[in-house]
Design a protein around this motif. Structure first.
Motif, PDB file in Angstrom:
ATOM      1  N   LEU A  10       0.826  -1.217   0.000  1.00  0.00           N
ATOM      2  CA  LEU A  10       0.000   0.000   0.000  1.00  0.00           C
ATOM      3  C   LEU A  10       0.856   1.262   0.000  1.00  0.00           C
ATOM      4  O   LEU A  10       0.497   2.257  -0.623  1.00  0.00           O
ATOM      5  CB  LEU A  10      -0.957   0.001   1.187  1.00  0.00           C
ATOM      6  N   ALA A  11       1.992   1.225   0.680  1.00  0.00           N
ATOM      7  CA  ALA A  11       2.877   2.390   0.739  1.00  0.00           C
ATOM      8  C   ALA A  11       3.427   2.741  -0.645  1.00  0.00           C
ATOM      9  O   ALA A  11       3.816   3.883  -0.898  1.00  0.00           O
ATOM     10  CB  ALA A  11       4.020   2.133   1.717  1.00  0.00           C
ATOM     11  N   ARG A  12       3.424   1.784  -1.570  1.00  0.00           N
ATOM     12  CA  ARG A  12       3.940   2.021  -2.919  1.00  0.00           C
ATOM     13  C   ARG A  12       2.882   2.603  -3.854  1.00  0.00           C
ATOM     14  O   ARG A  12       3.203   3.029  -4.970  1.00  0.00           O
ATOM     15  CB  ARG A  12       4.478   0.718  -3.491  1.00  0.00           C
ATOM     16  N   ILE A  13       1.649   2.636  -3.428  1.00  0.00           N
ATOM     17  CA  ILE A  13       0.572   3.154  -4.265  1.00  0.00           C
ATOM     18  C   ILE A  13       0.396   4.638  -3.990  1.00  0.00           C
ATOM     19  O   ILE A  13       0.135   5.043  -2.863  1.00  0.00           O
ATOM     20  CB  ILE A  13      -0.747   2.393  -3.999  1.00  0.00           C
ATOM     21  N   ARG A  14       0.548   5.445  -5.009  1.00  0.00           N
ATOM     22  CA  ARG A  14       0.460   6.904  -4.861  1.00  0.00           C
ATOM     23  C   ARG A  14      -0.838   7.461  -5.424  1.00  0.00           C
ATOM     24  O   ARG A  14      -1.393   8.410  -4.910  1.00  0.00           O
ATOM     25  CB  ARG A  14       1.635   7.573  -5.574  1.00  0.00           C
ATOM     26  N   GLU A  15      -1.300   6.897  -6.527  1.00  0.00           N
ATOM     27  CA  GLU A  15      -2.438   7.456  -7.256  1.00  0.00           C
ATOM     28  C   GLU A  15      -3.734   6.741  -6.869  1.00  0.00           C
ATOM     29  O   GLU A  15      -3.807   5.519  -6.943  1.00  0.00           O
ATOM     30  CB  GLU A  15      -2.187   7.300  -8.756  1.00  0.00           C
ATOM     31  N   PHE A  28      -7.959 -15.508 -10.770  1.00  0.00           N
ATOM     32  CA  PHE A  28      -8.309 -14.270 -10.083  1.00  0.00           C
ATOM     33  C   PHE A  28      -7.061 -13.471  -9.744  1.00  0.00           C
ATOM     34  O   PHE A  28      -5.998 -14.030  -9.506  1.00  0.00           O
ATOM     35  CB  PHE A  28      -9.061 -14.569  -8.780  1.00  0.00           C
ATOM     36  N   HIS A  29      -7.221 -12.148  -9.708  1.00  0.00           N
ATOM     37  CA  HIS A  29      -6.184 -11.259  -9.197  1.00  0.00           C
ATOM     38  C   HIS A  29      -6.590 -10.760  -7.822  1.00  0.00           C
ATOM     39  O   HIS A  29      -7.759 -10.458  -7.586  1.00  0.00           O
ATOM     40  CB  HIS A  29      -6.011 -10.036 -10.108  1.00  0.00           C
ATOM     41  N   VAL A  30      -5.611 -10.672  -6.949  1.00  0.00           N
ATOM     42  CA  VAL A  30      -5.764  -9.984  -5.672  1.00  0.00           C
ATOM     43  C   VAL A  30      -5.094  -8.636  -5.874  1.00  0.00           C
ATOM     44  O   VAL A  30      -3.925  -8.569  -6.265  1.00  0.00           O
ATOM     45  CB  VAL A  30      -5.086 -10.757  -4.519  1.00  0.00           C
ATOM     46  N   LYS A  31      -5.860  -7.568  -5.645  1.00  0.00           N
ATOM     47  CA  LYS A  31      -5.348  -6.224  -5.912  1.00  0.00           C
ATOM     48  C   LYS A  31      -5.508  -5.343  -4.681  1.00  0.00           C
ATOM     49  O   LYS A  31      -6.397  -5.560  -3.866  1.00  0.00           O
ATOM     50  CB  LYS A  31      -6.114  -5.578  -7.070  1.00  0.00           C
ATOM     51  N   LEU A  32      -4.664  -4.339  -4.598  1.00  0.00           N
ATOM     52  CA  LEU A  32      -4.797  -3.285  -3.605  1.00  0.00           C
ATOM     53  C   LEU A  32      -5.058  -1.988  -4.342  1.00  0.00           C
ATOM     54  O   LEU A  32      -4.523  -1.755  -5.432  1.00  0.00           O
ATOM     55  CB  LEU A  32      -3.526  -3.152  -2.765  1.00  0.00           C
ATOM     56  N   VAL A  33      -5.852  -1.133  -3.715  1.00  0.00           N
ATOM     57  CA  VAL A  33      -6.159   0.159  -4.317  1.00  0.00           C
ATOM     58  C   VAL A  33      -6.443   1.164  -3.210  1.00  0.00           C
ATOM     59  O   VAL A  33      -6.955   0.800  -2.150  1.00  0.00           O
ATOM     60  CB  VAL A  33      -7.360   0.044  -5.297  1.00  0.00           C
ATOM     61  N   LYS A  34      -6.057   2.395  -3.472  1.00  0.00           N
ATOM     62  CA  LYS A  34      -6.433   3.508  -2.594  1.00  0.00           C
ATOM     63  C   LYS A  34      -7.530   4.282  -3.321  1.00  0.00           C
ATOM     64  O   LYS A  34      -7.413   4.556  -4.521  1.00  0.00           O
ATOM     65  CB  LYS A  34      -5.239   4.410  -2.297  1.00  0.00           C
TER      66      LYS A  34
END
Length: 118
Positions: A10-15, A28-34
């Motif tokens: 999560l710390a690598r996600i900026r946008e 299936f994909h496991v994804k993280l999103v902000k």
């Protein structure tokens, strides 16, 4: 067979609104999103989506109602269901969805993102 640290990823996600794949399970994909603000109204013709809120509060809007989802809660949006995620403040979400899922579904547009791995 390596562990995945969600906090580090999560710390690598900026946008906001740019899901990042962190694992694959069968098809299936496991994804993280902000998330922050309002997304576009959309649906997915064939894919169900699972949203698991890790941090913050998500409002999943449907044309006839709104469902609040808090940390540790999840919602499954069935395929063909028009929906719009809304985050009044930054929300961290884990997504589980088929690899074929396009984030904007049938709506397309400028918020469409290709799957990127982190």
């Amino acid at each position: 067979m390596e562990k995945v640290n969600l906090r580090e990823k999560l710390a690598r996600i900026r946008e906001p609104w740019s899901p990042r794949a962190i694992a694959a399970v069968n098809d299936f994909h496991v994804k993280l999103v902000k998330l922050q603000g309002e997304f576009v109204w959309h649906s997915h013709e064939r894919e169900d989506e699972l949203f698991l809120v890790l941090k913050g509060r998500l409002r999943m809007q449907f044309r006839d109602r709104e469902v609040p989802i808090g940390p540790g809660e999840l919602i499954v949006v069935p395929h063909g269901t028009e929906h719009r995620p809304v985050a009044d403040e930054e929300v961290h979400v884990l997504l589980l969805e088929p690899k074929s899922t396009v984030n904007t579904g049938t709506a397309g547009g400028e918020r469409t993102r290709d799957v990127e791995w982190i």
